[in-house]
Design an enzyme around this catalytic site. Structure first.
Site, PDB file in Angstrom:
ATOM      1  N   GLY A  13      -9.202  73.194-118.878  1.00 25.12           N
ATOM      2  CA  GLY A  13     -10.297  72.504-118.191  1.00 25.12           C
ATOM      3  C   GLY A  13     -11.017  73.407-117.210  1.00 25.12           C
ATOM      4  O   GLY A  13     -11.421  72.983-116.127  1.00 25.12           O
ATOM      5  N   ALA A  16     -14.788  77.171-119.635  1.00 22.05           N
ATOM      6  CA  ALA A  16     -14.816  77.182-121.102  1.00 22.05           C
ATOM      7  C   ALA A  16     -14.502  75.799-121.664  1.00 22.05           C
ATOM      8  O   ALA A  16     -15.195  75.304-122.562  1.00 22.05           O
ATOM      9  CB  ALA A  16     -13.829  78.212-121.636  1.00 22.05           C
ATOM     10  N   ILE A  48      -9.360  79.652-113.085  1.00 19.83           N
ATOM     11  CA  ILE A  48      -9.442  81.002-112.515  1.00 19.83           C
ATOM     12  C   ILE A  48     -10.307  81.012-111.242  1.00 19.83           C
ATOM     13  O   ILE A  48     -10.073  81.795-110.326  1.00 19.83           O
ATOM     14  CB  ILE A  48      -9.919  82.030-113.565  1.00 19.83           C
ATOM     15  N   ALA A  53     -21.929  83.933-111.716  1.00 15.01           N
ATOM     16  CA  ALA A  53     -23.276  84.465-111.979  1.00 15.01           C
ATOM     17  C   ALA A  53     -23.544  84.345-113.475  1.00 15.01           C
ATOM     18  O   ALA A  53     -22.662  84.609-114.294  1.00 15.01           O
ATOM     19  CB  ALA A  53     -23.344  85.925-111.561  1.00 15.01           C
ATOM     20  N   LYS A  81     -31.203  83.292-109.823  1.00 12.57           N
ATOM     21  CA  LYS A  81     -30.894  84.704-110.079  1.00 12.57           C
ATOM     22  C   LYS A  81     -31.991  85.310-110.953  1.00 12.57           C
ATOM     23  O   LYS A  81     -32.221  84.850-112.068  1.00 12.57           O
ATOM     24  CB  LYS A  81     -29.529  84.803-110.771  1.00 12.57           C
ATOM     25  N   VAL A 186       1.156  71.843-121.180  1.00 17.98           N
ATOM     26  CA  VAL A 186       1.600  72.008-122.572  1.00 17.98           C
ATOM     27  C   VAL A 186       2.843  72.907-122.559  1.00 17.98           C
ATOM     28  O   VAL A 186       2.804  74.025-122.044  1.00 17.98           O
ATOM     29  CB  VAL A 186       0.486  72.637-123.437  1.00 17.98           C
ATOM     30  N   THR A 345     -21.568  88.220-118.272  1.00 18.04           N
ATOM     31  CA  THR A 345     -21.706  87.822-119.675  1.00 18.04           C
ATOM     32  C   THR A 345     -20.648  86.839-120.174  1.00 18.04           C
ATOM     33  O   THR A 345     -20.779  86.320-121.282  1.00 18.04           O
ATOM     34  CB  THR A 345     -21.682  89.075-120.573  1.00 18.04           C
TER      35      THR A 345
END
Ligand SMILES: Cc1cc2nc3c(=O)[nH]c(=O)nc-3n(C[C@H](O)[C@H](O)[C@H](O)COP(=O)(O)OP(=O)(O)OC[C@H]3O[C@@H](n4cnc5c(N)ncnc54)[C@H](O)[C@@H]3O)c2cc1C
Length: 501
Positions: A13, A16, A48, A53, A81, A186, A345
């Site tokens: 969660g 991504a 994380i 950005a 940005k 999990v 990216t």
């Protein structure tokens, strides 16, 4: 895998996981096409918590999801940005911008940098960036979306946002559209003895979460794609030696910059990301060259505002999962690989992976050709971004540390070596399919890092020298024309925020 897909289970969660949930729920689910989506996340592990950005394609995510900009800015404490300012990269004391814009005006078959190269060789004054509206606005701290009918005034932009708030925002969006969230850890996975496909996630409280297609968004752990399917990992550390980051928030500045800063240091580089309520800061570094104490010292000594917390260390391994899609598991986000955030990216790679999955979605099962195509595109896309990032490190003239000298002398991937040689010879760049970075991006970074073409295309010889001087002066004025009418970045944010209050 031959079974039709009735249920997708997303493990994770973070950005991504929730981006995948939101986009699949919006695009793939309809009354005539029922598809159950469940997302499993562990609050004990958490996310994380960096990744703030973005690059302009994020606008497409908002457009597809139907998200209004004012609401988005308010909910995620986002700012605008216009590009990235690279400091100390080519040489110590140097600075250049990689903006999202395009400088000047191209002629047919003759991109603007050829014209500018001719001007430089004639000693006509003026930087390449003087012809770039994104640069002019970034420098002046001004912004509003430009709506001129001439593409010369296009000003592509992206956002900086608070990653935790962004995840929560997408979670609310997804849950409203029927995505079921399961909280818990999990512990194990159940697999089909014959096919090896994943059948269910086994939770530590005994629950069993079954699905047909599993999306592994479990972050760098790669719980499904690596821990259970042992897909393997291709390591790119020999080209990109940084393997740690240290992140710390700091107080916001009085004036919000409309760009990211990427400041190179002795063995890594520092990011500064301005948000509405704080700055995100961090140092990406090589643990072979900097101890964690060195990194903390460099980072804290170079903060431009007081720290709001203690720095925390994040370890990473640059590279990619050997396959992003293996059996009935698709890895999206950090589980699929990692490239340092120098060009912001990773969130784009998540977006692109989801888009690719939607195109190649195995609605009726039987997926071997779909999987092969998915993996082929994912690999090329990531390698092209990898090469672009290597360029920043490799094309340097710094002599102050072994870190920079070694990177200058290393052998780079063959495709990148060819690109650099061709550009250095006569300014030519060939666009690769699946490269998110278009010609203006490559030109800015190549020239910003000190690689100036020795020659230019003869089509740039059209005007006489006097005409060229006149044309360039006129073009610089034309480019800068919207600037005076634009509000400051902070005024724009206030205007948007008051709309949505
Ligand atoms: C230092 C740094 C700076 C970055 N800066 C940028 C940037 O500026 N721009 C950009 O685009 N990207 C950036 N990134 C990348 C970006 O942070 C990630 O791409 C993005 O946050 C997505 O992370 P994720 O969702 O894949 O993983 P995570 O945020 O780690 O989420 C993993 C999820 O999986 C769950 N999970 C894991 N294991 C289990 C389990 N066993 N059971 C249940 N749940 C589990 C966790 O609870 C969590 O919900 C940066 C990355 C780093 C390291």
């Amino acid at each position: 895998m031959t079974k039709p897909i009735g249920k997708v289970v997303i493990l994770g969660g973070g950005t991504a996981g929730w981006m995948t949930a939101a986009l699949l729920a919006k695009v793939l689910v309809a009354p005539e096409r029922p598809l159950a989506i469940e997302l499993v996340e562990s609050e004990d592990i958490g996310i994380i918590g960096v990744g703030e950005a973005t690059i302009p394609p994020i606008q497409q995510v908002n457009a597809v999801l139907g998200i209004d900009e004012a609401e988005f800015l308010r909910e995620t404490k986002a700012t605008i940005k216009l590009g990235i300012r690279f400091e100390n990269w080519g040489a110590l004391g140097d600075a250049y911008y990689h903006t999202f814009g395009a400088a000047g005006r191209n002629l047919a078959f003759c991109p603007f940098h050829h014209i500018w190269t001719r001007a430089r060789q004639l000693a006509i004054k003026g930087s390449y960036w003087d012809f770039d509206l994104n640069y002019l606005c970034a420098k002046a701290g001004r912004f509003a979306p430009t709506t001129g009918n001439d593409p010369i005034w296009d000003m592509p932009y992206a956002y900086h946002f608070d990653s935790a708030l962004y995840g929560q925002f997408l979670r609310r969006y997804s849950e409203k559209r029927g995505v079921l969230r399961r909280q818990g850890m999990v512990r194990d996975v159940e697999r089909d003895a014959e096919t090896g496909d994943v059948i269910a996630l086994l939770m530590d409280d005994g629950r069993r979460i079954v699905g047909d297609l599993f999306i592994d968004c479990s972050g760098s752990r790669g719980v499904l794609i690596q821990q259970h399917l042992n897909t393997g990992y291709e390591d790119w550390g020999h080209w990109l030696p940084c393997d740690r980051a240290m992140a710390v928030p700091s107080q916001r500045f009085a004036e919000t910059l409309p760009f990211t800063r990427a400041i190179a240091h002795g063995a890594g580089w520092q990011w500064q990301i301005p948000l509405q309520h704080r700055n995100g800061n961090g140092l990406v570094y090589s643990s072979r060259h900097y101890s964690d104490e060195d990194a903390a010292r460099v980072l804290l000594a170079n903060l431009d505002s007081p720290a709001l917390d203690d720095p925390r260390i994040i370890r990473f391994r640059t590279g990619r999962s050997r396959r992003q899609w293996n059996r009935n598991v698709v890895a999206i986000g950090l589980s699929s690989g990692f490239l340092e955030p120098l060009e912001s990216t990773s969130i784009y790679l998540i977006q692109s992976a989801i888009t690719r999955l939607i195109h190649l979605f195995p609605h009726r099962g039987n997926t071997a050709p779909l999987i092969a195509e998915y993996n082929r595109q994912s690999q090329v896309e990531m390698e092209l971004i990898r090469d672009f990032i290597i360029l920043h490190y490799h094309a340097n003239q710094r002599d102050d540390s072994a870190f920079w000298r070694d990177l200058r002398h290393m052998e780079v991937p063959e495709r990148l070596a060819r690109k650099i040689a061709l550009f250095a010879a006569n300014g030519t760049l060939m666009q690769d399919q699946h490269d998110i970075f278009m010609e203006p991006s490559w030109v800015q970074v190549l020239m910003g890092q000190g690689i100036l073409p020795a020659d230019y295309h003869p089509l740039a010889n059209g005007p006489s020298e006097a005409e060229l001087r006149q044309q360039l002066a006129g073009l610089a004025q034309l480019k800068a024309r919207p600037l005076a009418q634009l509000p400051t970045h902070d005024e724009y944010l206030q205007r948007q925020l008051s709309k949505s209050a």
